[in-house]
Design an enzyme around this catalytic site. Sequence first.
Site, PDB file in Angstrom:
ATOM      1  N   HIS A  81       0.817  -1.225   0.000  1.00 16.97           N
ATOM      2  CA  HIS A  81       0.000   0.000   0.000  1.00 16.97           C
ATOM      3  C   HIS A  81       0.851   1.277   0.000  1.00 16.97           C
ATOM      4  O   HIS A  81       0.732   2.089  -0.938  1.00 16.97           O
ATOM      5  CB  HIS A  81      -0.989  -0.042   1.165  1.00 16.97           C
ATOM      6  CG  HIS A  81      -1.624   1.276   1.481  1.00 16.97           C
ATOM      7  ND1 HIS A  81      -2.473   1.922   0.610  1.00 16.97           N
ATOM      8  CD2 HIS A  81      -1.510   2.083   2.559  1.00 16.97           C
ATOM      9  CE1 HIS A  81      -2.857   3.071   1.151  1.00 16.97           C
ATOM     10  NE2 HIS A  81      -2.279   3.192   2.332  1.00 16.97           N
ATOM     11  N   HIS A 132       3.908   6.768   5.423  1.00 15.96           N
ATOM     12  CA  HIS A 132       2.738   7.487   5.935  1.00 15.96           C
ATOM     13  C   HIS A 132       1.898   6.701   6.939  1.00 15.96           C
ATOM     14  O   HIS A 132       1.195   7.289   7.743  1.00 15.96           O
ATOM     15  CB  HIS A 132       1.864   8.009   4.786  1.00 15.96           C
ATOM     16  CG  HIS A 132       0.954   6.983   4.178  1.00 15.96           C
ATOM     17  ND1 HIS A 132       1.310   6.210   3.122  1.00 15.96           N
ATOM     18  CD2 HIS A 132      -0.309   6.602   4.505  1.00 15.96           C
ATOM     19  CE1 HIS A 132       0.315   5.400   2.803  1.00 15.96           C
ATOM     20  NE2 HIS A 132      -0.688   5.612   3.633  1.00 15.96           N
ATOM     21  N   ASP A 159      -3.101   8.468  -0.943  1.00 16.90           N
ATOM     22  CA  ASP A 159      -3.444   7.386  -0.015  1.00 16.90           C
ATOM     23  C   ASP A 159      -4.901   6.987  -0.221  1.00 16.90           C
ATOM     24  O   ASP A 159      -5.262   5.818  -0.361  1.00 16.90           O
ATOM     25  CB  ASP A 159      -3.208   7.908   1.415  1.00 16.90           C
ATOM     26  CG  ASP A 159      -3.658   6.941   2.493  1.00 16.90           C
ATOM     27  OD1 ASP A 159      -3.386   5.739   2.355  1.00 16.90           O
ATOM     28  OD2 ASP A 159      -4.282   7.407   3.476  1.00 16.90           O
ATOM     29  N   GLU A 176       0.887   5.365  12.661  1.00 17.82           N
ATOM     30  CA  GLU A 176      -0.450   4.935  13.042  1.00 17.82           C
ATOM     31  C   GLU A 176      -0.513   3.421  13.259  1.00 17.82           C
ATOM     32  O   GLU A 176      -1.150   2.948  14.185  1.00 17.82           O
ATOM     33  CB  GLU A 176      -1.431   5.348  11.925  1.00 17.82           C
ATOM     34  CG  GLU A 176      -2.868   4.925  12.133  1.00 17.82           C
ATOM     35  CD  GLU A 176      -3.600   5.811  13.136  1.00 17.82           C
ATOM     36  OE1 GLU A 176      -3.017   6.821  13.578  1.00 17.82           O
ATOM     37  OE2 GLU A 176      -4.747   5.461  13.489  1.00 17.82           O
ATOM     38  N   ASP A 177       0.150   2.657  12.396  1.00 22.76           N
ATOM     39  CA  ASP A 177      -0.082   1.201  12.377  1.00 22.76           C
ATOM     40  C   ASP A 177       1.064   0.329  12.861  1.00 22.76           C
ATOM     41  O   ASP A 177       0.926  -0.887  12.901  1.00 22.76           O
ATOM     42  CB  ASP A 177      -0.421   0.752  10.934  1.00 22.76           C
ATOM     43  CG  ASP A 177      -1.737   1.340  10.460  1.00 22.76           C
ATOM     44  OD1 ASP A 177      -2.512   1.785  11.319  1.00 22.76           O
ATOM     45  OD2 ASP A 177      -1.982   1.361   9.247  1.00 22.76           O
ATOM     46  N   ASP A 230     -22.800  14.572 -25.050  1.00 26.77           N
ATOM     47  CA  ASP A 230     -22.985  14.191 -23.662  1.00 26.77           C
ATOM     48  C   ASP A 230     -21.948  13.194 -23.168  1.00 26.77           C
ATOM     49  O   ASP A 230     -21.750  13.037 -21.981  1.00 26.77           O
ATOM     50  CB  ASP A 230     -24.375  13.577 -23.458  1.00 26.77           C
ATOM     51  CG  ASP A 230     -25.459  14.612 -23.641  1.00 26.77           C
ATOM     52  OD1 ASP A 230     -25.210  15.769 -23.253  1.00 26.77           O
ATOM     53  OD2 ASP A 230     -26.516  14.266 -24.175  1.00 26.77           O
TER      54      ASP A 230
HETATM   55 MN    MN Z   1      -2.578   4.611   4.055  1.00 32.37          MN
END
Ligand code: MN
Length: 714
Positions: free
Chosen positions: A48, A72, A139, A76-77, A260
Amino acid sequence: MIRQFELVETVKSYDPSTDEDALNRAYVFSMRAHGNQKRASGDPYFSHPLEVAGILTGYRLDSNSIITALLHDTIEDTTATSSEIEEQFGEEVAQLVDGVTKLTQIELQSDQSDQAENFRKLVLAMSEDIRVLLVKLADRLHNMRTLHFIENQDKRRRIALETMEIYAPLAERIGMQELKNELEDLSFGELNPDARESINSRLEFLRSEGKDNVDAIIKELKETLAHRTIKAEVYGREKSPYSIWRKTQKKNISFELVSDIIAFRIVVDTIDDCYRALGVIHGAYMMVPGRFKDYISTPKPNGYQSLHTGIIGPERQRIEIQIRARRMHEVAEMGVAAHWEYKQNTDPKTGRQYRWMQELLDILEHAANPDDFLEHTKLEMFPDQVFSFTPKGEVIALPAGATAIDFAYAVHSEVGDTCVGAKINGRPMPLRTELENGDQVEIITSPAQTPSPTWENFATTGKARARIRRFIRLRQREEYINLGKSILERGFQKEGYEFAEKAFDEILTIFSADSVDDLYAEVGAGQATGREVIEAVFPGSKDSNRSKVAQLFRRRSKKKKADEKTSVPIKGLIPGMALHFAGCCHALPGDRIVGIVTKGRGITIHTIDCETLEEFADTPERWVDVAWEEDANSERRAGRVEIVVTNEPGSLGELSMVIAKNNGNINNLKITNRSQEFFDMSVDIEVHDIKHLRNIIAALRASPVINSVERSRG
Ligand code: MN
């Protein structure tokens, strides 16, 4: 999955000054930190951040952005910490990663969708460096691309809704059209799969029927332009299912026309060529009235530039065409990211590394509408607002500097009146604590609590202050009534009369009181004495006489007339009280104002944000709630502004001209500081009201010789 060397090579290809070593270390750091973690897809989690980094190389972002993308999710993880990241990758990267982490955390808290606009503002306000937002958007894009792997349908829907309401509009606001389209389309697929499916099959049908037609149109447009020696590329690009769906929704039509579903695009080299191409197209085909828009001379607030037109084109088909120069095309697709400049292109004078940021601001600055400009430019954008959350995830927007007590009153007046404490981010904190962006605030209440006068010292919003003050005044009045009544009871007793409330009905007008309670309150507050009241009820009693009461009556009514004559444009005053305006803040009609009672001098009017008011913070009993009369602007008043002017010939002339042009009148001007480059001055301008003054301030700010203009705050 991109491999390590591919990533590094890609970044190096557009940014030769990349710190290759740092990129490699970030790759390894992230891979090890995420270890055995897995995505819902079953892929290793590390895929990821790597994909996110890959998306951002498509926008050719600098290596610190790419490193941030790799890292990133580590705070957090995983067990990685911010200080580790700072140690290994420096302060800039650590701050960027912290920024993305903060955004991720607020995202987890909120599952309410009805406050989208506040939420967007919050995200922008928290993205102090725009690269934080770019990483966050990439992200989100990768998470949306892999959304179908998540099994829980509620969770999928929540993420898709949030993407549609928060992140797609943010991408649009910073001009990243392509990313916005993809986010919307992926969300659409989750939120309304049937609609998307039916549009896709319809598209397929039209494609199978009309494909040659589109190619023929492109070919003819190309030839028409080439014939007039305009070098151009012509594309026909299918619109996204979501944008087609939205259009059919909005106009309540089905899509049958090529116009369109296909957007034709003519990309040329220069601005000049854009207008020439437009001339050629309009010369060769019939123009559909009302479809022409010139976003080149008037770019959209996010920097988008193009000419749009509609024609009855080749094959008698009605089509829409966008004409733009190559540079505009990049901006249209990539938004702010298109403004990225590499180190070798840095402005040697300023050494600014982020010139694209400057360019963006320039573009926005020249946007048509000054409101748009304010709304869209400042990326550190809402310096005057702070956004915080209730425990349920509801966003509360308050002015910067607001405290927990303001929050309590913003939630509900009742909550404010009965609050005893606050928990901020889970920790008990005093009610005076100033809130920061993203704080989660829980207010603790008790039915036994009532507003405390000390709250006024740190309440900043009008709502909280008004409510607290009202409560204090009510309680004060109750006390005055009780006191006044007991003074009169004792007075009657002493004089040997029987006390009866009925006796007062006759004399209320003498004391300009509306009710018996009013009369008691006057006596309690010392505005009338017990003796005066008794004399009024029993004329001629003891050593007084009728004429004295008559005198009293005359005195009071005369006083009232005098008040009317000066016609002070202010409500909420005690009749007969002297009034003047404080020289520190120069209140104007339209300002929120308060009165301060000074013994022997009556009431002084200040603006609510006047700094002098701090002196009276400990004496809430002296505060009086007042307001302007609705038609208070009949007479001009002077407002004071602090202006910094460039020290060059003619700048003072320009200053007074701008003020005069806007119908203001300078009645005092003082230079407070003078340097080589600038004059600081304090200027009193006569205006009708605050709106008038604000117009003048805005006009002054627009002048190139005027550096800054602020209202004086005491
Ligand atoms: Mn992420």
